[in-house]
Design a protein around this motif. Structure first.
Motif, PDB file in Angstrom:
ATOM      1  N   MET A 265      55.030  50.235  45.938  1.00  0.00           N
ATOM      2  CA  MET A 265      55.819  49.053  46.258  1.00  0.00           C
ATOM      3  C   MET A 265      55.357  48.436  47.571  1.00  0.00           C
ATOM      4  SD  MET A 265      58.074  47.166  44.908  1.00  0.00           S
ATOM      5  CE  MET A 265      58.363  45.523  45.562  1.00  0.00           C
ATOM      6  N   GLU A 266      54.963  49.263  48.524  1.00  0.00           N
ATOM      7  CA  GLU A 266      54.454  48.735  49.787  1.00  0.00           C
ATOM      8  C   GLU A 266      53.178  47.924  49.560  1.00  0.00           C
ATOM      9  OE1 GLU A 266      53.903  51.746  52.687  1.00  0.00           O
ATOM     10  OE2 GLU A 266      56.042  52.267  52.810  1.00  0.00           O
ATOM     11  N   HIS A 267      52.316  48.408  48.685  1.00  0.00           N
ATOM     12  CA  HIS A 267      51.097  47.682  48.359  1.00  0.00           C
ATOM     13  C   HIS A 267      51.429  46.339  47.701  1.00  0.00           C
ATOM     14  CE1 HIS A 267      48.417  50.808  49.607  1.00  0.00           C
ATOM     15  NE2 HIS A 267      48.881  51.678  48.741  1.00  0.00           N
ATOM     16  N   VAL A 268      52.422  46.348  46.822  1.00  0.00           N
ATOM     17  CA  VAL A 268      52.820  45.110  46.155  1.00  0.00           C
ATOM     18  C   VAL A 268      53.328  44.097  47.176  1.00  0.00           C
ATOM     19  CG1 VAL A 268      54.488  44.078  44.556  1.00  0.00           C
ATOM     20  CG2 VAL A 268      53.308  46.201  43.936  1.00  0.00           C
ATOM     21  N   GLU A 269      54.135  44.556  48.121  1.00  0.00           N
ATOM     22  CA  GLU A 269      54.668  43.646  49.132  1.00  0.00           C
ATOM     23  C   GLU A 269      53.534  43.039  49.958  1.00  0.00           C
ATOM     24  OE1 GLU A 269      57.591  42.477  49.382  1.00  0.00           O
ATOM     25  OE2 GLU A 269      58.605  43.787  47.949  1.00  0.00           O
ATOM     26  N   ARG A 270      52.551  43.859  50.316  1.00  0.00           N
ATOM     27  CA  ARG A 270      51.417  43.334  51.070  1.00  0.00           C
ATOM     28  C   ARG A 270      50.599  42.359  50.233  1.00  0.00           C
ATOM     29  NH1 ARG A 270      50.960  48.626  53.335  1.00  0.00           N
ATOM     30  NH2 ARG A 270      49.155  49.148  52.039  1.00  0.00           N
ATOM     31  N   PHE A 271      50.450  42.687  48.969  1.00  0.00           N
ATOM     32  CA  PHE A 271      49.736  41.801  48.052  1.00  0.00           C
ATOM     33  C   PHE A 271      50.394  40.421  48.034  1.00  0.00           C
ATOM     34  CE2 PHE A 271      49.337  39.868  43.853  1.00  0.00           C
ATOM     35  CZ  PHE A 271      47.989  39.982  43.567  1.00  0.00           C
ATOM     36  N   PHE A 272      51.706  40.385  47.927  1.00  0.00           N
ATOM     37  CA  PHE A 272      52.410  39.107  47.847  1.00  0.00           C
ATOM     38  C   PHE A 272      52.420  38.379  49.192  1.00  0.00           C
ATOM     39  CE2 PHE A 272      53.452  40.181  43.626  1.00  0.00           C
ATOM     40  CZ  PHE A 272      53.863  39.010  43.002  1.00  0.00           C
ATOM     41  N   GLN A 273      52.443  39.128  50.278  1.00  0.00           N
ATOM     42  CA  GLN A 273      52.347  38.473  51.583  1.00  0.00           C
ATOM     43  C   GLN A 273      51.025  37.720  51.712  1.00  0.00           C
ATOM     44  OE1 GLN A 273      52.972  41.474  54.575  1.00  0.00           O
ATOM     45  NE2 GLN A 273      55.092  41.873  53.935  1.00  0.00           N
ATOM     46  N   LYS A 274      49.962  38.286  51.152  1.00  0.00           N
ATOM     47  CA  LYS A 274      48.650  37.651  51.231  1.00  0.00           C
ATOM     48  C   LYS A 274      48.478  36.547  50.188  1.00  0.00           C
ATOM     49  CE  LYS A 274      46.247  41.848  52.846  1.00  0.00           C
ATOM     50  NZ  LYS A 274      45.644  41.347  54.090  1.00  0.00           N
ATOM     51  N   MET A 275      48.961  36.803  48.977  1.00  0.00           N
ATOM     52  CA  MET A 275      48.631  35.946  47.842  1.00  0.00           C
ATOM     53  C   MET A 275      49.637  34.830  47.566  1.00  0.00           C
ATOM     54  SD  MET A 275      45.791  37.148  46.266  1.00  0.00           S
ATOM     55  CE  MET A 275      44.768  38.616  46.389  1.00  0.00           C
ATOM     56  N   ASP A 276      50.901  35.101  47.790  1.00  0.00           N
ATOM     57  CA  ASP A 276      51.937  34.128  47.433  1.00  0.00           C
ATOM     58  C   ASP A 276      52.043  33.075  48.525  1.00  0.00           C
ATOM     59  OD1 ASP A 276      54.059  32.787  46.335  1.00  0.00           O
ATOM     60  OD2 ASP A 276      55.534  34.366  46.690  1.00  0.00           O
TER      61      ASP A 276
ATOM     62  N   ASN B 105      52.957  29.899  48.689  1.00  0.00           N
ATOM     63  CA  ASN B 105      54.158  29.071  48.843  1.00  0.00           C
ATOM     64  C   ASN B 105      55.455  29.867  48.784  1.00  0.00           C
ATOM     65  OD1 ASN B 105      54.278  29.728  46.159  1.00  0.00           O
ATOM     66  ND2 ASN B 105      54.298  27.620  45.388  1.00  0.00           N
ATOM     67  N   GLN B 106      55.320  31.196  48.725  1.00  0.00           N
ATOM     68  CA  GLN B 106      56.468  32.105  48.795  1.00  0.00           C
ATOM     69  C   GLN B 106      57.535  31.792  47.739  1.00  0.00           C
ATOM     70  OE1 GLN B 106      57.741  31.903  52.948  1.00  0.00           O
ATOM     71  NE2 GLN B 106      56.163  33.373  53.540  1.00  0.00           N
ATOM     72  N   ASP B 107      57.076  31.540  46.517  1.00  0.00           N
ATOM     73  CA  ASP B 107      58.032  31.287  45.432  1.00  0.00           C
ATOM     74  C   ASP B 107      58.254  32.512  44.556  1.00  0.00           C
ATOM     75  OD1 ASP B 107      55.599  31.408  44.167  1.00  0.00           O
ATOM     76  OD2 ASP B 107      55.863  29.550  43.013  1.00  0.00           O
ATOM     77  N   GLY B 108      57.691  33.656  44.970  1.00  0.00           N
ATOM     78  CA  GLY B 108      57.948  34.902  44.254  1.00  0.00           C
ATOM     79  C   GLY B 108      56.968  35.221  43.148  1.00  0.00           C
ATOM     80  N   VAL B 109      56.001  34.332  42.876  1.00  0.00           N
ATOM     81  CA  VAL B 109      54.963  34.599  41.880  1.00  0.00           C
ATOM     82  C   VAL B 109      53.618  34.168  42.457  1.00  0.00           C
ATOM     83  CG1 VAL B 109      56.497  34.347  39.889  1.00  0.00           C
ATOM     84  CG2 VAL B 109      55.248  32.354  40.759  1.00  0.00           C
ATOM     85  N   VAL B 110      52.546  34.739  41.906  1.00  0.00           N
ATOM     86  CA  VAL B 110      51.192  34.377  42.327  1.00  0.00           C
ATOM     87  C   VAL B 110      50.520  33.647  41.175  1.00  0.00           C
ATOM     88  CG1 VAL B 110      48.925  35.248  43.015  1.00  0.00           C
ATOM     89  CG2 VAL B 110      51.004  36.314  43.920  1.00  0.00           C
ATOM     90  N   THR B 111      50.058  32.433  41.437  1.00  0.00           N
ATOM     91  CA  THR B 111      49.358  31.649  40.432  1.00  0.00           C
ATOM     92  C   THR B 111      47.869  31.962  40.490  1.00  0.00           C
ATOM     93  OG1 THR B 111      48.949  29.790  41.914  1.00  0.00           O
ATOM     94  CG2 THR B 111      51.048  29.798  40.706  1.00  0.00           C
ATOM     95  N   ILE B 112      47.144  31.501  39.480  1.00  0.00           N
ATOM     96  CA  ILE B 112      45.702  31.716  39.461  1.00  0.00           C
ATOM     97  C   ILE B 112      45.039  31.021  40.645  1.00  0.00           C
ATOM     98  CG2 ILE B 112      45.391  29.760  37.883  1.00  0.00           C
ATOM     99  CD1 ILE B 112      43.170  32.926  38.121  1.00  0.00           C
ATOM    100  N   ASP B 113      45.529  29.833  41.011  1.00  0.00           N
ATOM    101  CA  ASP B 113      44.941  29.123  42.152  1.00  0.00           C
ATOM    102  C   ASP B 113      45.163  29.877  43.457  1.00  0.00           C
ATOM    103  OD1 ASP B 113      44.018  27.088  40.541  1.00  0.00           O
ATOM    104  OD2 ASP B 113      45.770  25.815  40.835  1.00  0.00           O
ATOM    105  N   GLU B 114      46.365  30.415  43.646  1.00  0.00           N
ATOM    106  CA  GLU B 114      46.646  31.199  44.854  1.00  0.00           C
ATOM    107  C   GLU B 114      45.781  32.447  44.886  1.00  0.00           C
ATOM    108  OE1 GLU B 114      51.356  30.333  45.853  1.00  0.00           O
ATOM    109  OE2 GLU B 114      50.867  31.639  44.155  1.00  0.00           O
ATOM    110  N   PHE B 115      45.649  33.082  43.750  1.00  0.00           N
ATOM    111  CA  PHE B 115      44.868  34.309  43.643  1.00  0.00           C
ATOM    112  C   PHE B 115      43.403  34.045  43.986  1.00  0.00           C
ATOM    113  CE2 PHE B 115      42.519  37.491  41.109  1.00  0.00           C
ATOM    114  CZ  PHE B 115      43.132  38.658  41.527  1.00  0.00           C
TER     115      PHE B 115
END
Length: 230
Positions: A186-197, A199-209
């Motif tokens: 879960m810690e890895h997931v949180e870091r992943f979203f901090q980097k990738m998300d 616009n902070q909308d809770g999902v990562v799009t292909i463009d963000e990725f």
């Protein structure tokens, strides 16, 4: 093996493990230089007949001789011309006998099963392999995004990424040093979203990725590791 940055290096894990599968299949042996007159994919010897050699050559970045060699290895291990999910899971379990590779193998199988029919054809196999080994960075990243996007809706959610991270952890994380804590995925997931998300909308799009990965030197390096395997 430490899992620092595991959420950003999982793509390299995908390639490493798939190459292990290829070696198990006996497919990554030195390319044969024998005459190809009798190996126009030998279509009559299998129940599932792959697409013509010329079409596969156009769809991939393999030469005709490489496709013939790959097909011989594939056919030797899969006489029907198809690999089902149970076979895929069995192969991965042989590489991680002290872990549970079932879930990870399921996710990876689905990434290669392009048409979702429950079997990997030779065509699926070589197209995916071509992307992983010889595709552009953009193609490899799109392939990785497809792996993480479990329900194929065009977004990576925290739940999906957590499922991927747990599957990697269950397969190999418990046997790493230092031993990972239970909450490490879960810690890895949180870091992943901090980097990738972005616009902070809770999902990562292909463009963000794509944007985030292409700015990360470690990810860019991992994308180049296995280009000359075959």
């Amino acid at each position: 093996m430490g899992f620092q940055g595991m959420e950003l290096c999982a793509m390299a894990v995908v390639v490493l493990l798939f190459i292990a599968v290829l070696k198990q299949f006996g497919i990554l042996e030195p390319m044969s230089m024998e005459d190809s007159s009798d190996s126009e994919l030998e279509l009559s010897t299998v129940r599932h007949q792959p697409e013509g050699l010329d079409r596969l050559q156009a769809q991939t970045k393999f030469t005709k001789k490489e496709l013939q060699s790959l097909y011989r290895g594939f056919k030797n291990e899969c006489p029907t011309g198809l690999v089902d999910e149970d076979t895929f899971k069995l192969i991965y379990s042989q590489f991680f006998p002290q872990g549970d590779a079932t879930t990870y193998a399921h996710f990876l199988f689905n990434a290669f099963d392009a048409d979702g029919n429950g079997a990997i054809r030779f065509e699926d196999f070589v197209v995916g392999l071509s992307i992983l080994l010889r595709g552009t960075v953009h193609e490899k990243l799109k392939w990785a995004f497809n792996l993480y996007d479990i329900n194929k809706d065009g977004y990576i959610t925290k739940e999906e990424m957590l499922a991927i991270m747990k599957s990697i952890y269950n397969m190999m994380g418990r046997h790493t040093y230092p031993i990972l804590r239970e909450d490490a995925p879960m810690e890895h997931v949180e870091r992943f979203f901090q980097k990738m998300d972005r616009n902070q909308d809770g999902v990562v799009t292909i463009d963000e990725f794509l944007e985030t990965c292409q700015k990360d030197e470690n990810i860019m390096s991992s994308m180049q590791l296995f280009e000359n395997v075959i």
